[in-house]
Enzyme design. Structure first.
Site, PDB file in Angstrom:
ATOM      1  N   ARG A  90      56.558 -50.893  14.941  1.00 37.18           N
ATOM      2  CA  ARG A  90      57.606 -49.901  15.207  1.00 37.18           C
ATOM      3  C   ARG A  90      57.913 -49.100  13.943  1.00 37.18           C
ATOM      4  O   ARG A  90      58.125 -47.885  14.009  1.00 37.18           O
ATOM      5  CB  ARG A  90      58.866 -50.594  15.707  1.00 37.18           C
ATOM      6  CG  ARG A  90      60.015 -49.627  15.944  1.00 37.18           C
ATOM      7  CD  ARG A  90      61.263 -50.335  16.459  1.00 37.18           C
ATOM      8  NE  ARG A  90      62.345 -49.388  16.686  1.00 37.18           N
ATOM      9  CZ  ARG A  90      63.507 -49.702  17.237  1.00 37.18           C
ATOM     10  NH1 ARG A  90      63.737 -50.951  17.619  1.00 37.18           N
ATOM     11  NH2 ARG A  90      64.433 -48.793  17.410  1.00 37.18           N
ATOM     12  N   ASN A 144      59.049 -50.707  26.697  1.00 38.92           N
ATOM     13  CA  ASN A 144      58.827 -49.285  26.441  1.00 38.92           C
ATOM     14  C   ASN A 144      57.386 -48.981  26.040  1.00 38.92           C
ATOM     15  O   ASN A 144      56.711 -49.838  25.486  1.00 38.92           O
ATOM     16  CB  ASN A 144      59.763 -48.815  25.320  1.00 38.92           C
ATOM     17  CG  ASN A 144      61.179 -48.592  25.802  1.00 38.92           C
ATOM     18  OD1 ASN A 144      61.388 -48.047  26.876  1.00 38.92           O
ATOM     19  ND2 ASN A 144      62.156 -49.014  25.014  1.00 38.92           N
ATOM     20  N   CYS A 164      65.567 -49.237  32.830  1.00 40.74           N
ATOM     21  CA  CYS A 164      66.077 -48.735  31.559  1.00 40.74           C
ATOM     22  C   CYS A 164      67.598 -48.864  31.579  1.00 40.74           C
ATOM     23  O   CYS A 164      68.211 -48.850  32.648  1.00 40.74           O
ATOM     24  CB  CYS A 164      65.657 -47.280  31.360  1.00 40.74           C
ATOM     25  SG  CYS A 164      66.207 -46.539  29.796  1.00 40.74           S
ATOM     26  N   HIS A 194      63.577 -41.867  29.676  1.00 40.35           N
ATOM     27  CA  HIS A 194      63.946 -41.271  28.382  1.00 40.35           C
ATOM     28  C   HIS A 194      63.839 -39.748  28.392  1.00 40.35           C
ATOM     29  O   HIS A 194      63.685 -39.120  27.344  1.00 40.35           O
ATOM     30  CB  HIS A 194      63.115 -41.866  27.234  1.00 40.35           C
ATOM     31  CG  HIS A 194      63.481 -43.284  26.941  1.00 40.35           C
ATOM     32  ND1 HIS A 194      62.941 -44.011  25.901  1.00 40.35           N
ATOM     33  CD2 HIS A 194      64.345 -44.131  27.574  1.00 40.35           C
ATOM     34  CE1 HIS A 194      63.457 -45.241  25.891  1.00 40.35           C
ATOM     35  NE2 HIS A 194      64.303 -45.331  26.904  1.00 40.35           N
ATOM     36  N   TYR A 244      68.215 -39.083  24.452  1.00 40.80           N
ATOM     37  CA  TYR A 244      66.822 -38.843  24.039  1.00 40.80           C
ATOM     38  C   TYR A 244      66.477 -37.357  24.073  1.00 40.80           C
ATOM     39  O   TYR A 244      65.505 -36.937  23.436  1.00 40.80           O
ATOM     40  CB  TYR A 244      65.857 -39.620  24.937  1.00 40.80           C
ATOM     41  CG  TYR A 244      65.818 -41.095  24.628  1.00 40.80           C
ATOM     42  CD1 TYR A 244      64.970 -41.613  23.646  1.00 40.80           C
ATOM     43  CD2 TYR A 244      66.643 -41.986  25.314  1.00 40.80           C
ATOM     44  CE1 TYR A 244      64.945 -42.962  23.355  1.00 40.80           C
ATOM     45  CE2 TYR A 244      66.628 -43.341  25.024  1.00 40.80           C
ATOM     46  CZ  TYR A 244      65.776 -43.818  24.046  1.00 40.80           C
ATOM     47  OH  TYR A 244      65.762 -45.158  23.765  1.00 40.80           O
TER      48      TYR A 244
END
Length: 421
Positions: A90, A144, A164, A194, A244
């Site tokens: 990440r 995700n 989500c 998102h 987002y």
């Protein structure tokens, strides 16, 4: 009822356990299996899970294991919450896109594509083993990028629904502003994972009064502050975009911010170390307050509600999920995965009708849907050219020199996770 959590050693898991404990009348779990290859983390999380159940008088049994087949055998539902490559991957997803002037984020843009390429093959392997062991089990995907992962699962014929926490977060926020209970609030929630907008906020159900104009008149400042978008923009749109959407509506501003502060992955990794230390304390019998800063707010309520509805329990009849489009949004392919309100029951989700979508949002949704199709192709078949095509198609990239440079960086930073590289 048996539930299995793949990625059960996640620091998220006590949030889920807390929901199972509080909402046991909605979802009466008899056996909860936490599966994770990281044995040390798993035992810390599993120990806290057992203590939470014991403190609340939950009669269910918590089992920890590293054996997937054992974990899913006889499971009624399997929840996926894994992170291939961990926080180290990440950190890279959030860093190297910035070198090219593009947003660095774990689910959006180039970083989101990297996560999809690492994740889709692993999830499909897990799902196939679930199907061989227990073909009637529901797979609930919280991993995700949810839209792409759910599309991969559905394309392979798995009994899967994507989940989500964005919608339930808005539901709770709006309920507080309106002075009503969350159950009173029904969202006209439309988009892709998102990439969503709240186009209506209704009291009492799908046919209830739309109070979104009232919300924007009385609480626009608070709503805009939460989104970190200008109040004037929210009022001009007349809808509430997901936070987002800031990556799209203020991309260059976000890039400048991200270049001047530690990555979110760095912050989360530090929190995880502290959380795991706390989980190891035998006196801790509830989720710690620090977990709220980790993310995933209301994840447990959403997961319990969805699992209960799928398994014939007392879950809410209407829920925001990720499911096949099947004509709901006529400007998208039937096999696109959309995030909308759906009627959910033992046969799965059925999206509710959606009023005509403003071209301002429909156009961006169509663009990102095309990107997701190309991203899934790259995840399934590999190859530099497929990665390049996906990046070139993304509205946050869209220039060949950026796409070329990002392709090279993506492959270099993820080679160990890409079988074809």
């Amino acid at each position: 009822m048996k539930l299995t959590v793949v990625g059960g050693g996640s620091t998220y898991t006590p949030e889920l356990i807390d929901g199972f404990a509080r909402l046991r009348d909605t979802l009466p779990v008899e056996e909860l299996v936490l599966l994770d290859p990281a044995a040390e983390r798993l035992e810390l999380v599993g120990g806290l899970a057992r203590r939470i159940f014991a403190r609340t008088g939950h009669p269910g049994r918590v089992v920890t294991t590293g054996d997937l087949d054992e974990a899913v055998e006889g499971a009624d539902a399997v929840l996926l919450q894994l992170r291939v490559g961990g926080q180290a991957a990440r950190e890279q997803d959030e860093t190297w896109p910035l070198e090219c002037g593009c947003v660095g984020q774990e689910t959006t843009g180039a970083g989101g594509l990297a996560k999809a390429l690492r994740t889709v093959p692993v999830v499909l392997d897990i799902a196939e083993r679930v199907r061989r062991t227990n073909p009637r089990a529901w797979i609930i995907d919280f991993t995700n990028p949810v839209g792409i992962v759910t599309r991969a699962l559905l394309k392979e014929g798995h009994r899967a629904v994507g989940l989500c926490n964005v919608a339930i977060g808005f539901q709770r926020k709006f309920a507080a502003l309106l002075g009503v209970t969350p159950a009173d609030v029904h969202l006209d929630h439309v988009g892709l994972n998102h990439l969503t907008w709240e186009t209506g906020v209704r009291l009492g159900g799908p046919e209830g009064e739309n109070v979104l104009p009232e919300l924007l008149t009385e609480h626009d400042e608070a709503i805009a502050a939460d989104l970190r978008l200008p109040r004037s923009l929210v009022n001009r749109l007349g809808v509430v975009p997901s936070y987002y959407l800031r990556y799209y509506y203020a991309h260059d501003e976000v890039v400048r911010e991200l270049r001047t502060k530690p990555s979110r992955a760095t912050e989360v990794a530090a929190m995880e170390r502290e959380l795991l230390r706390m989980y190891g304390d035998p006196a801790l019998e509830e989720k710690p307050a620090l977990l709220a800063r980790r993310g995933g707010a209301f994840y447990s309520e959403a997961a319990v509600d969805l699992a209960a509805a799928l398994l014939g329990g007392s879950g809410s009849p209407y829920q925001v999920v990720n499911a096949y489009n099947h004509g709901t949004l006529p400007f998208l392919p039937d096999d696109a995965v959309i995030e909308v309100q759906a009627a959910v029951g033992p046969h799965g989700p059925t999206p509710l009708p959606v009023p005509a979508v403003d071209p301002l949002y429909a156009g961006l949704m169509a663009n990102v849907t095309a990107y997701e199709e190309l991203a899934l192709d790259a995840a399934l078949r590999g190859g530099r050219d497929r990665v390049f095509r996906a990046l070139l198609s993304h509205p946050l990239i869209g220039q060949y020199d950026y796409a070329d440079a990002l392709t090279d960086r993506l492959i270099a930073h993820n080679r160990e996770h890409l079988a074809w590289a």
